[in-house]
Structures are given as C-alpha cells and as structure tokens.
Design a protein around this motif. Structure first.
Motif, PDB file in Angstrom:
ATOM      1  N   ILE A 153      11.978   4.252  -1.429  1.00 42.65           N
ATOM      2  CA  ILE A 153      12.250   3.065  -1.778  1.00 42.65           C
ATOM      3  C   ILE A 153      13.248   2.418  -0.823  1.00 42.65           C
ATOM      4  N   LEU A 154      14.179   3.103  -0.364  1.00 44.83           N
ATOM      5  CA  LEU A 154      15.091   2.454   0.702  1.00 44.83           C
ATOM      6  C   LEU A 154      14.328   2.248   1.839  1.00 44.83           C
ATOM      7  N   ALA A 155      13.304   3.004   2.424  1.00 46.37           N
ATOM      8  CA  ALA A 155      12.531   2.913   3.464  1.00 46.37           C
ATOM      9  C   ALA A 155      11.624   1.894   3.473  1.00 46.37           C
ATOM     10  N   LEU A 156      11.054   1.492   2.166  1.00 55.60           N
ATOM     11  CA  LEU A 156      10.114   0.461   1.813  1.00 55.60           C
ATOM     12  C   LEU A 156      11.209  -1.147   2.072  1.00 55.60           C
ATOM     13  N   VAL A 157      12.377  -0.920   1.468  1.00 51.00           N
ATOM     14  CA  VAL A 157      13.428  -1.764   1.423  1.00 51.00           C
ATOM     15  C   VAL A 157      13.750  -2.550   2.873  1.00 51.00           C
ATOM     16  N   GLU A 158      14.064  -1.559   3.592  1.00 54.01           N
ATOM     17  CA  GLU A 158      14.141  -1.572   4.940  1.00 54.01           C
ATOM     18  C   GLU A 158      12.986  -2.222   5.687  1.00 54.01           C
ATOM     19  N   GLN A 159      11.863  -1.881   5.504  1.00 58.91           N
ATOM     20  CA  GLN A 159      10.593  -2.484   6.117  1.00 58.91           C
ATOM     21  C   GLN A 159      10.668  -3.882   5.922  1.00 58.91           C
ATOM     22  N   ALA A 160      10.934  -4.156   4.653  1.00 62.37           N
ATOM     23  CA  ALA A 160      10.925  -5.624   4.125  1.00 62.37           C
ATOM     24  C   ALA A 160      11.710  -6.513   4.890  1.00 62.37           C
ATOM     25  N   ILE A 161      13.162  -6.031   4.821  1.00 60.83           N
ATOM     26  CA  ILE A 161      14.399  -6.529   5.400  1.00 60.83           C
ATOM     27  C   ILE A 161      13.886  -7.023   6.856  1.00 60.83           C
ATOM     28  N   PHE A 162      13.431  -6.050   7.731  1.00 55.62           N
ATOM     29  CA  PHE A 162      13.095  -6.099   8.995  1.00 55.62           C
ATOM     30  C   PHE A 162      11.940  -7.299   9.367  1.00 55.62           C
ATOM     31  N   MET A 163      10.989  -7.402   8.333  1.00 56.09           N
ATOM     32  CA  MET A 163      10.035  -8.289   8.258  1.00 56.09           C
ATOM     33  C   MET A 163      10.411  -9.670   8.039  1.00 56.09           C
ATOM     34  N   VAL A 164      11.423  -9.764   7.241  1.00 56.04           N
ATOM     35  CA  VAL A 164      11.946 -11.289   6.801  1.00 56.04           C
ATOM     36  C   VAL A 164      12.923 -11.645   7.512  1.00 56.04           C
ATOM     37  N   LEU A 165      13.669 -10.739   8.608  1.00 54.89           N
ATOM     38  CA  LEU A 165      14.879 -10.888   9.120  1.00 54.89           C
ATOM     39  C   LEU A 165      14.782 -12.208  10.265  1.00 54.89           C
ATOM     40  N   PRO A 166      13.681 -12.306  10.983  1.00 56.60           N
ATOM     41  CA  PRO A 166      13.311 -13.112  12.137  1.00 56.60           C
ATOM     42  C   PRO A 166      13.293 -14.394  11.328  1.00 56.60           C
ATOM     43  N   ILE A 206       0.866  -1.162  -0.132  1.00 56.74           N
ATOM     44  CA  ILE A 206       0.135   0.021  -0.241  1.00 56.74           C
ATOM     45  C   ILE A 206       0.860   1.449  -0.098  1.00 56.74           C
ATOM     46  N   GLU A 207       2.069   1.390   0.936  1.00 52.51           N
ATOM     47  CA  GLU A 207       2.782   2.358   0.959  1.00 52.51           C
ATOM     48  C   GLU A 207       3.499   2.668  -0.263  1.00 52.51           C
ATOM     49  N   GLY A 208       3.860   1.343  -1.060  1.00 54.26           N
ATOM     50  CA  GLY A 208       4.675   1.432  -2.231  1.00 54.26           C
ATOM     51  C   GLY A 208       4.026   1.959  -3.325  1.00 54.26           C
ATOM     52  N   LEU A 209       2.544   1.735  -3.336  1.00 59.88           N
ATOM     53  CA  LEU A 209       1.663   2.199  -4.586  1.00 59.88           C
ATOM     54  C   LEU A 209       1.150   3.618  -4.185  1.00 59.88           C
ATOM     55  N   SER A 210       1.361   3.997  -2.996  1.00 61.66           N
ATOM     56  CA  SER A 210       0.583   5.286  -2.666  1.00 61.66           C
ATOM     57  C   SER A 210       1.563   6.268  -2.486  1.00 61.66           C
ATOM     58  N   TYR A 226       8.634  13.065  -9.514  1.00 64.09           N
ATOM     59  CA  TYR A 226       9.507  14.128 -10.096  1.00 64.09           C
ATOM     60  C   TYR A 226      10.966  14.556  -9.329  1.00 64.09           C
ATOM     61  N   ASP A 227      10.951  13.677  -8.180  1.00 54.70           N
ATOM     62  CA  ASP A 227      12.288  14.071  -7.164  1.00 54.70           C
ATOM     63  C   ASP A 227      12.950  12.761  -6.802  1.00 54.70           C
ATOM     64  N   VAL A 228      14.053  12.684  -7.567  1.00 54.87           N
ATOM     65  CA  VAL A 228      14.861  11.466  -7.469  1.00 54.87           C
ATOM     66  C   VAL A 228      15.150  11.344  -6.130  1.00 54.87           C
ATOM     67  N   HIS A 229      15.595  12.222  -5.402  1.00 56.91           N
ATOM     68  CA  HIS A 229      15.915  12.076  -3.807  1.00 56.91           C
ATOM     69  C   HIS A 229      14.606  11.686  -3.083  1.00 56.91           C
ATOM     70  N   MET A 230      13.748  12.181  -3.053  1.00 55.06           N
ATOM     71  CA  MET A 230      12.858  11.694  -2.479  1.00 55.06           C
ATOM     72  C   MET A 230      12.149  10.158  -2.935  1.00 55.06           C
ATOM     73  N   LEU A 231      12.162  10.055  -4.212  1.00 53.44           N
ATOM     74  CA  LEU A 231      11.827   8.732  -4.534  1.00 53.44           C
ATOM     75  C   LEU A 231      12.772   7.418  -3.873  1.00 53.44           C
ATOM     76  N   THR A 232      14.076   7.899  -3.941  1.00 59.79           N
ATOM     77  CA  THR A 232      15.075   6.778  -3.468  1.00 59.79           C
ATOM     78  C   THR A 232      14.902   6.688  -2.121  1.00 59.79           C
ATOM     79  N   ASN A 233      14.583   7.635  -1.358  1.00 56.61           N
ATOM     80  CA  ASN A 233      14.416   7.567   0.209  1.00 56.61           C
ATOM     81  C   ASN A 233      13.406   6.764   0.503  1.00 56.61           C
TER      82      ASN A 233
END
Length: 378
Positions: free
Chosen positions: A83-96, A63-67, A74-81
């Motif tokens: 994406i990185l935040a979503l990747v971090e959430q995914a990593i912490f989700m599968v880490l256990p 939901i957060e990734g598609l919203s 139009y802002d590469v820096h904001m878009l990158t941040n």
C-alpha cells in the motif's frame, strides 16, 4: 469619489509615503480573478500535455493495487509495504501538478501588487467583528463589484459550456457506440477541451477585474488636501521649526565667522553699514579670502573686534558695498575686484611696515560698473 468619515472629499493622489505605509500594512492591489484564470488555465494546459501519461500511471496503480498474491492478504507487513509503495507512486505522479499549482499561485499573487509580506496584515483586528462594519462592507462598491463578477462568471461560463456542448453534440453521442476503453479516452479528451475553453473565457473577467482592483486600491488611499498638508509638515517640519533651525544655523555660522575676524589683514567698511574682513598671505594664498561679512549690528561687531586686535579699518564705501553684495564668506574675492582690493592691501602693508603710504582715493577705486551697487554710504 472617496470620502472621510467626516465627509471630507479625498481628491488628492496618494503620496509615496502613503503607498509605502499601506504596503507595510499589507494593503496592495490583488485580483483573485487573475489568480483563478492562471491556475485554471495552467491546470488545463498541464493536463492537455501530460494528462495521457498521468492516465496511464493511474491505470498502472489500479492494476497493481487490485492484483496481489494470496500471501499479501494474510501478511500485514507485506500488505502495508504494498500500500505504501502504491501511495508513493501516486504522490510522485501528482507532485509535478501540485508544484505547478503552487508556483502559479505564488506568481499570480505577485503580478499585480508584487511580493509583500506584512505581519500587520496577519494580526487579528477586533474591528472586523463589528457587525456595523460588516454591514457597511456588504453594501460597499467592492461588494457590488464582487456580486457582478460572480454573476458575470456564471453567465460567461454557462454560455461557453453551452456552446461547447452544442458544437460537440454529435461527437458526444458517438461515445455511446465506442468500445469502453476508447470511449473513456474520448470522454477525457472532450472534458479537457471543455476545461480549456471555460478557462479561456475567464480572461474577460480578469481583464475587467485587474484595472478595477488597481483603481479601487488607489481610491481607498486617496488623501484630502489637509492630509497632504499634514504629511508635508511631518516630512519637512513645521514652518516654525524650520525657521528656528535656520536661525540657529545662521547664529552658528556667524559665530564661526566672528572667530576668524582676528586673523584678518584688513577690514573694509562703509563706514557704519557694511564691514568686510579680508585675509591675504602671499606665500599660501593665490587670492585674498573673505573671512567675515556683516551689515549694521554685525558690521559694528566686526569693527569692534578689528579694533581690539589692531586690524586696520579702511573706509572705502564703494568697495565695501561691492564686496558685501558679491563676495561670500570663506571664498576668494570676485576676480573683478582684485585690482581694488590689491590697492587697499598695498596701502595697509605700507602702513604696517612704517612706510609713508601712497595717497589712495577710496571713493574711486577700480570697481567694474556691474558691481557698483547703490546703497547706504554712511
């Protein structure tokens, strides 16, 4: 039954040294089926208890990734941040889940053969590139067992999956008339239950594979009778070397013994076959000590040293035999011989002091019957 390349049968159980050397080479019993069982069962149980929470986290990430705001596009820096935040959430989700899998992999590998790290097992081996060796491995008992296990797993998993589908047939059909969200949850539940049942079915394969791997490991390390003899020789030394060592030890012991003869107070002889050197100091000793014991050539050497150092020689054959067979060097005389030795010492002290010594019957000293030994008297 295992055989050597020369056809010799390996009938003996591997020794501790053989097992230790095999372990150093990385040869320990391992069961991949046991590891597979524990990992699949661990994954199934983890998803059973925490799968709902993970599904909610995945839904949130999608939901957060598609919203996102127009500005993010139009802002590469904001878009990158973002994406990185979503990747971090995914990593912490599968880490256990990943940590649990790593832990199970480490533990399952040590259950059968224990922890073992071998650099020899990691080193490359040219022999593994030999096609003849590869063909031999392909037709070996291990290869046959692996084939049977693969077929067994296929049949077992197929039967369990088929039974589960037949048992859940009506429930599976009901998913088609459920709302989408409920149908997805229901489908996930059925898939997870099927996963658990299939994982449990692997217990049968693991129960067969574990004892087979242990048996195969021991069979490969079995030894021939000749190998056992050679190993024993290596550990204990050859009989010739051991005999030489014992001879050197005897020579050193005899040399130390002969060095003490000059300290003796009396040497009791047989008169030629046996000689026993005794020492007694009333101020520092509780009982007479045996300094040297010898027979034949050694007895002659003791007598010679005694004469060179003016040590009295007393011919008392029964006492000499009793001391030779019952006394030990650097030890007190047996207490049963105290009276007989005291008689000899008293006689020697009288001579040393220039007194007229009492007449002593050296053939009939007070020696207990159990210590009277028949032997050469001349």
């Amino acid at each position: 039954m295992a055989e050597n390349e020369d056809g010799t049968e390996k009938t003996e159980e591997p020794s501790e040294k053989k097992l230790r050397e095999a372990r150093e080479k990385g040869q320990v019993p391992r069961s991949r089926e046991l590891a597979t069982l524990l990992m699949t069962l661990g994954a199934a149980l983890f998803l059973y208890f925490f799968g709902a929470g993970m599904a909610e986290d995945i839904q949130t990430i999608f939901i957060e990734g598609l919203s996102f705001d127009r500005s993010h596009a139009y802002d590469v820096h904001m878009l990158t941040n973002r994406i990185l935040a979503l990747v971090e959430q995914a990593i912490f989700m599968v880490l256990p889940f990943l940590m649990l899998m790593v832990l199970i992999a480490l533990v399952s590998g040590s259950l059968l053969g224990g922890w073992n790290f071998s650099l020899q097992a990691m080193s490359p081996k040219i022999s593994k590139l030999n096609p003849l060796s590869g063909l031999k491995r392909m037709v070996s008992m291990t290869a046959l067992m692996e084939l049977l296990k693969a077929l067994g797993k296929f049949v077992l998993v197929s039967v369990v999956a088929t039974y589960f589908l037949w048992y859940s047939y009506e429930e599976i059909l009901s998913i088609g008339v459920e709302p989408t969200k409920m149908a997805l949850a229901h489908s996930a539940k059925l898939i997870l239950e099927a996963f658990i049942f299939v994982s449990l079915s692997l217990i049968v394969i693991a129960a067969i594979d574990v004892p087979f791997q242990v048996h195969q490991h021991i069979s490969q390390l079995k030894m021939t009778k000749q190998e056992v003899k050679e190993e024993f020789k290596q550990q204990e030394g050859s009989p010739e070397v051991k005999a030489r060592i014992r001879q050197l030890q005897r020579e050193m012991s005899q040399k130390r013994m002969m060095q003490k003869v000059p300290e003796a107070d009396v040497v009791i002889t047989n008169p030629t076959h046996f000689a026993v050197a005794l020492q007694y100091d009333p101020d520092s000793m509780g009982e007479p000590m045996v300094l040297a014991i010898g027979s034949d050539f050694m007895a002659a050497q003791i007598r010679t040293l005694a004469k060179e150092h003016d040590i009295p020689l007393v011919e008392a054959p029964p006492l000499a035999r009793a001391l030779y067979y019952n006394a030990e060097v650097d030890r007190p005389i047996p207490f049963q011989l105290f009276r007989a030795v005291a008689t000899i010492l008293a006689y020697v002290y009288q001579l040393r002091d220039g007194k007229k010594a009492n007449k002593v019957d050296f053939e009939n000293l007070p020696i207990p019957e159990e210590m009277q030994t028949d032997g050469p008297s001349e």
